[in-house]
Design an enzyme around this catalytic site. Structure first.
Site, PDB file in Angstrom:
ATOM      1  N   GLU A  29      11.313  80.188 -30.248  1.00  0.00           N
ATOM      2  CA  GLU A  29      12.522  79.359 -30.313  1.00  0.00           C
ATOM      3  C   GLU A  29      12.215  78.001 -30.943  1.00  0.00           C
ATOM      4  OE1 GLU A  29      15.043  81.089 -26.496  1.00  0.00           O
ATOM      5  OE2 GLU A  29      13.765  79.366 -26.181  1.00  0.00           O
ATOM      6  N   TYR A  65      24.507  67.590 -10.656  1.00  0.00           N
ATOM      7  CA  TYR A  65      23.677  68.347  -9.709  1.00  0.00           C
ATOM      8  C   TYR A  65      23.458  67.549  -8.428  1.00  0.00           C
ATOM      9  CZ  TYR A  65      22.442  72.489 -12.349  1.00  0.00           C
ATOM     10  OH  TYR A  65      22.498  73.702 -12.979  1.00  0.00           O
ATOM     11  N   LYS A  77      17.198  72.681 -24.986  1.00  0.00           N
ATOM     12  CA  LYS A  77      16.745  73.595 -26.046  1.00  0.00           C
ATOM     13  C   LYS A  77      17.931  74.160 -26.830  1.00  0.00           C
ATOM     14  CE  LYS A  77      16.514  77.814 -25.181  1.00  0.00           C
ATOM     15  NZ  LYS A  77      16.149  78.987 -24.375  1.00  0.00           N
ATOM     16  N   GLU A  97      13.083  66.278  -4.625  1.00  0.00           N
ATOM     17  CA  GLU A  97      12.882  66.493  -6.064  1.00  0.00           C
ATOM     18  C   GLU A  97      12.027  65.336  -6.584  1.00  0.00           C
ATOM     19  OE1 GLU A  97      13.380  68.767  -8.639  1.00  0.00           O
ATOM     20  OE2 GLU A  97      12.285  67.167  -9.632  1.00  0.00           O
ATOM     21  N   ASP A 113      10.905  80.465 -10.430  1.00  0.00           N
ATOM     22  CA  ASP A 113       9.702  80.658 -11.251  1.00  0.00           C
ATOM     23  C   ASP A 113       8.410  80.611 -10.439  1.00  0.00           C
ATOM     24  OD1 ASP A 113      11.506  80.646 -13.289  1.00  0.00           O
ATOM     25  OD2 ASP A 113      10.578  79.030 -14.441  1.00  0.00           O
ATOM     26  N   CYS A 140      15.573  73.794 -16.240  1.00  0.00           N
ATOM     27  CA  CYS A 140      16.672  74.304 -17.067  1.00  0.00           C
ATOM     28  C   CYS A 140      17.495  73.168 -17.653  1.00  0.00           C
ATOM     29  CB  CYS A 140      17.545  75.230 -16.222  1.00  0.00           C
ATOM     30  SG  CYS A 140      19.044  75.734 -17.062  1.00  0.00           S
ATOM     31  N   TYR A 148       8.756  83.697 -26.061  1.00  0.00           N
ATOM     32  CA  TYR A 148      10.088  83.304 -26.524  1.00  0.00           C
ATOM     33  C   TYR A 148      10.199  81.798 -26.742  1.00  0.00           C
ATOM     34  CZ  TYR A 148      12.092  81.666 -22.041  1.00  0.00           C
ATOM     35  OH  TYR A 148      12.398  80.954 -20.904  1.00  0.00           O
ATOM     36  N   CYS A 163      16.419  75.269 -20.786  1.00  0.00           N
ATOM     37  CA  CYS A 163      17.543  75.964 -21.436  1.00  0.00           C
ATOM     38  C   CYS A 163      18.527  75.023 -22.120  1.00  0.00           C
ATOM     39  CB  CYS A 163      18.340  76.769 -20.414  1.00  0.00           C
ATOM     40  SG  CYS A 163      17.440  77.343 -18.971  1.00  0.00           S
ATOM     41  N   GLU A 216      31.209  95.699 -33.248  1.00  0.00           N
ATOM     42  CA  GLU A 216      31.805  97.033 -33.284  1.00  0.00           C
ATOM     43  C   GLU A 216      30.752  98.110 -33.543  1.00  0.00           C
ATOM     44  OE1 GLU A 216      34.554  97.883 -36.686  1.00  0.00           O
ATOM     45  OE2 GLU A 216      34.030  95.879 -37.351  1.00  0.00           O
ATOM     46  N   HIS A 271      37.693  95.017 -34.728  1.00  0.00           N
ATOM     47  CA  HIS A 271      37.417  94.942 -36.160  1.00  0.00           C
ATOM     48  C   HIS A 271      38.072  93.713 -36.775  1.00  0.00           C
ATOM     49  CE1 HIS A 271      36.373  96.551 -40.044  1.00  0.00           C
ATOM     50  NE2 HIS A 271      37.604  96.275 -40.469  1.00  0.00           N
TER      51      HIS A 271
HETATM   52  C1  LIG Z   1      11.576  75.309 -22.868  1.00  0.00           C
HETATM   53  C2  LIG Z   1      12.215  76.250 -21.883  1.00  0.00           C
HETATM   54  C3  LIG Z   1      13.346  76.939 -22.243  1.00  0.00           C
HETATM   55  C4  LIG Z   1      13.960  77.807 -21.342  1.00  0.00           C
HETATM   56  N1  LIG Z   1      15.073  78.495 -21.733  1.00  0.00           N
HETATM   57  C5  LIG Z   1      15.698  79.318 -20.882  1.00  0.00           C
HETATM   58  C6  LIG Z   1      16.887  79.997 -21.273  1.00  0.00           C
HETATM   59  O1  LIG Z   1      17.361  79.878 -22.400  1.00  0.00           O
HETATM   60  N2  LIG Z   1      17.492  80.800 -20.354  1.00  0.00           N
HETATM   61  C7  LIG Z   1      16.990  80.968 -19.095  1.00  0.00           C
HETATM   62  O2  LIG Z   1      17.585  81.682 -18.299  1.00  0.00           O
HETATM   63  N3  LIG Z   1      15.863  80.343 -18.701  1.00  0.00           N
HETATM   64  C8  LIG Z   1      15.205  79.533 -19.567  1.00  0.00           C
HETATM   65  N4  LIG Z   1      14.068  78.873 -19.161  1.00  0.00           N
HETATM   66  C9  LIG Z   1      13.526  79.138 -17.818  1.00  0.00           C
HETATM   67  C10 LIG Z   1      14.261  78.336 -16.751  1.00  0.00           C
HETATM   68  O3  LIG Z   1      14.252  76.973 -17.081  1.00  0.00           O
HETATM   69  C11 LIG Z   1      13.602  78.573 -15.407  1.00  0.00           C
HETATM   70  O4  LIG Z   1      13.535  79.966 -15.149  1.00  0.00           O
HETATM   71  C12 LIG Z   1      14.373  77.903 -14.256  1.00  0.00           C
HETATM   72  O5  LIG Z   1      14.497  76.534 -14.461  1.00  0.00           O
HETATM   73  C13 LIG Z   1      13.664  78.200 -12.942  1.00  0.00           C
HETATM   74  O6  LIG Z   1      14.295  77.510 -11.894  1.00  0.00           O
HETATM   75  P1  LIG Z   1      13.462  77.107 -10.592  1.00  0.00           P
HETATM   76  O7  LIG Z   1      14.460  76.611  -9.610  1.00  0.00           O
HETATM   77  O8  LIG Z   1      12.557  78.195 -10.198  1.00  0.00           O
HETATM   78  O9  LIG Z   1      12.504  75.926 -11.081  1.00  0.00           O
HETATM   79  P2  LIG Z   1      12.787  74.577 -11.871  1.00  0.00           P
HETATM   80  O10 LIG Z   1      14.096  74.565 -12.529  1.00  0.00           O
HETATM   81  O11 LIG Z   1      11.570  74.371 -12.695  1.00  0.00           O
HETATM   82  O12 LIG Z   1      12.848  73.484 -10.727  1.00  0.00           O
HETATM   83  C14 LIG Z   1      11.727  73.131  -9.977  1.00  0.00           C
HETATM   84  C15 LIG Z   1      11.861  71.685  -9.588  1.00  0.00           C
HETATM   85  O13 LIG Z   1      10.920  71.382  -8.559  1.00  0.00           O
HETATM   86  C16 LIG Z   1      10.438  70.073  -8.757  1.00  0.00           C
HETATM   87  N5  LIG Z   1       9.166  69.985  -8.037  1.00  0.00           N
HETATM   88  C17 LIG Z   1       8.034  70.660  -8.295  1.00  0.00           C
HETATM   89  N6  LIG Z   1       7.110  70.387  -7.344  1.00  0.00           N
HETATM   90  C18 LIG Z   1       7.681  69.508  -6.476  1.00  0.00           C
HETATM   91  C19 LIG Z   1       7.226  68.873  -5.283  1.00  0.00           C
HETATM   92  N7  LIG Z   1       6.015  69.106  -4.785  1.00  0.00           N
HETATM   93  N8  LIG Z   1       8.069  68.036  -4.646  1.00  0.00           N
HETATM   94  C20 LIG Z   1       9.331  67.794  -5.143  1.00  0.00           C
HETATM   95  N9  LIG Z   1       9.795  68.388  -6.247  1.00  0.00           N
HETATM   96  C21 LIG Z   1       8.993  69.249  -6.913  1.00  0.00           C
HETATM   97  C22 LIG Z   1      10.320  69.947 -10.261  1.00  0.00           C
HETATM   98  O14 LIG Z   1      10.337  68.598 -10.678  1.00  0.00           O
HETATM   99  C23 LIG Z   1      11.557  70.720 -10.711  1.00  0.00           C
HETATM  100  O15 LIG Z   1      12.670  69.875 -10.919  1.00  0.00           O
HETATM  101  C24 LIG Z   1      13.424  77.977 -20.036  1.00  0.00           C
HETATM  102  C25 LIG Z   1      12.290  77.271 -19.661  1.00  0.00           C
HETATM  103  C26 LIG Z   1      11.687  76.413 -20.562  1.00  0.00           C
HETATM  104  C27 LIG Z   1      10.456  75.665 -20.150  1.00  0.00           C
END
Ligand SMILES: Cc1cc2nc3c(=O)[nH]c(=O)nc-3n(C[C@H](O)[C@H](O)[C@H](O)COP(=O)(O)OP(=O)(O)OC[C@H]3O[C@@H](n4cnc5c(N)ncnc54)[C@H](O)[C@@H]3O)c2cc1C
Length: 450
Positions: free
Chosen positions: A182, A98, A50, A34, A303, A42, A178, A47, A440, A435
């Site tokens: 937000e 974590y 936010k 990481e 993502d 998140c 979104y 999430c 409802e 209710h």
């Molecule tokens: C402002 C905002 C609000 C959101 N609100 C919501 C919500 O309300 N509900 C919801 O379900 N989702 C929400 N999301 C989306 C959600 O955060 C993502 O869908 C989720 O975090 C995806 O998880 P992931 O494991 O794919 O990636 P991430 O959680 O983005 O984790 C990827 C990690 O990889 C690390 N990384 C990247 N490249 C490298 C590398 N080369 N070497 C080492 N580490 C690396 C990054 O630092 C990061 O920590 C929101 C996103 C944003 C930006």
């Protein structure tokens, strides 16, 4: 080839952490890299912070609403620094959990960037040497996308908004998705003057049209200057802030510009091309139902695959991957009928098909109700809730539920169970109402409106 790990995970966010812990639970030797903070988007800048901001910003209306219930609320002010410090402490607590959970599961943590150098090799930036892994999981998430306009470097993104030194007085939020909506609500609730600029016809593309219109109306009623079919041509620094020149030549003076114009998969410089991994047009890692890439030893979840960018989906994909590869139980991640929420104010809860999507597939009946929730009878606030159900005519199955209003996110989690189970409109109707609640309405909508 001798391997240092059975699995090496790049990215300690929602998807990567779940996959790593589960794989370790199946007995795999797991390494996780990481480069920023464990917990990922998140937890650190998505999430969680936010939602804390949404809570903070909602108080301004609650103080007003309280007066309708007989309360006298004295002078109030918002202390940004105090809030940010409290938020940071909570995020640090979660981040530590974590990392600890990974550690307890037996995973080896690398606090550095990692890049792929081959089908089984990863280079760690911390010591520069390669580790060998039987399987590699790409879970690097996404990153904000800012269009390349003159002065774009003056803009911030959702990455920076959580750490601003103070609350800007005048903010332009650019975007209609979104995250843009937000933050427009959050900043407005905290007291900033917010102008939201979106180049499309209506905000929240992809959501049900009734929901989009309803939320846009409420955002404007709360004081957000929401301008659609408007785009920014350039951003310039001025003596007391920034000046945006819009495409129609109009100018807008602000203290801060927040770009929330979408996110792109985080694959730049990751070395995937060198390993032969096929990427899509947005840079997304192309995977099959089991999250496997075209290189059999390399998988990707979350993502970075540009499927459904939500935390619980990334977690499910990570779990399905671990079960498939290390649990001996091939499991495809399920992306159908995923309930989700948007924390606009009021919030949106939605599951299943929009009316427009459903009409492309089948003959449907639409049930819709807008009403003033009981809370606002005494608060005096002129704010209506929206509930909508999309029902397939042939078998009465509920294909979609869409809610705008207080606690819509909480409601849709449960409505989502019913939709996932294939509930019919009559199943909803057979359920006795709770209710007095707003929910409802979901079991008492009698006549279709279309
Ligand atoms: C402002 C905002 C609000 C959101 N609100 C919501 C919500 O309300 N509900 C919801 O379900 N989702 C929400 N999301 C989306 C959600 O955060 C993502 O869908 C989720 O975090 C995806 O998880 P992931 O494991 O794919 O990636 P991430 O959680 O983005 O984790 C990827 C990690 O990889 C690390 N990384 C990247 N490249 C490298 C590398 N080369 N070497 C080492 N580490 C690396 C990054 O630092 C990061 O920590 C929101 C996103 C944003 C930006």
């Amino acid at each position: 080839m001798e391997f240092d790990y059975d699995l090496f995970v790049i990215g300690g966010g929602s998807g990567g952490v779940r996959a790593a812990r589960m794989a370790a639970g199946y007995g795999a030797r797991v390494g996780v890299a990481e480069e920023f903070r464990f917990g990922g988007t998140c937890v650190v800048r998505g999430c969680v912070p936010k939602k804390l901001m949404v809570y903070a910003s909602a108080f301004s209306e609650l103080f007003e609403d309280a007066e309708g219930y007989g309360w006298q609320v004295g002078p109030r002010s918002f202390d940004w620094s105090r809030f940010i410090a409290a938020k940071d402490a909570e995020i640090a607590r979660l981040e530590a959990i974590y990392a600890r959970n990974l550690d307890l599961a037996g995973c080896e943590l690398h606090r550095c960037r990692a890049e792929v150098t081959g089908p089984h090799t990863v280079r760690l930036a911390s010591h520069g040497h390669e580790v060998r892994a039987r399987h590699i999981l790409i879970a690097t998430g996404g990153t904000p996308f800012v269009p390349d306009i003159p002065g774009a470097h003056h803009a911030i993104t959702s990455n920076e908004i959580f750490d601003l030194p103070h609350l800007p007085a005048r903010v332009a939020v650019v975007g209609g998705g979104y995250i843009a909506c937000e933050f427009a609500g959050i900043l407005n609730g905290l007291g900033a003057r917010v102008t939201q600029l979106y180049r499309g016809e209506q905000i929240l593309r992809g959501f049900d049209d009734d929901v989009r219109g309803h939320v846009a109306g409420l955002m404007r009623a709360k004081g957000i200057d929401l301008r659609t079919e408007t785009d920014v041509a350039r951003i310039d620094r001025a003596e007391d802030g920034l000046v945006l020149t819009l495409e129609d030549g109009a100018r807008l003076a602000v203290d801060c510009v927040l770009y929330a114009t979408g996110r792109v998969p985080n694959t730049a410089g990751l070395g995937l091309e060198k390993a032969g991994v096929a990427l899509g047009p947005r840079g997304e890692v192309l995977v099959d139902r089991w999250s496997q890439t075209n290189v059999p030893s390399i998988f990707a979840v979350g993502d970075v695959t540009d499927r459904l960018a939500l935390t619980p989906v990334a977690i499910r994909e990570g779990a399905a991957f671990a079960r498939t590869v290390f649990g001996g139980e091939p499991t495809a991640a399920d992306h159908s009928d995923v309930p989700t929420a948007v924390f606009t104010q009021p919030e949106i809860g939605t599951v299943g098909l929009t009316e427009a999507e459903a009409r492309r597939e089948a003959e449907v009946e639409i049930y819709r109700s807008t009403f003033r929730p009981m809370f606002h009878t005494l608060s005096g606030r002129d704010e209506r809730m929206l509930m909508k159900m999309v029902v397939r005519k042939s078998d009465r199955r509920v294909l979609g539920v869409h809610i705008v209003g207080h606690a819509a996110a909480e409601m849709i989690q449960l409505a989502g169970v019913a939709v996932k189970m294939g509930a019919t409109k009559e199943d909803f109707d057979r359920t006795v109402a709770v209710h007095p609640t707003a929910a409802e309405e979901l079991v008492t909508m009698r006549d279709p409106v279309a």
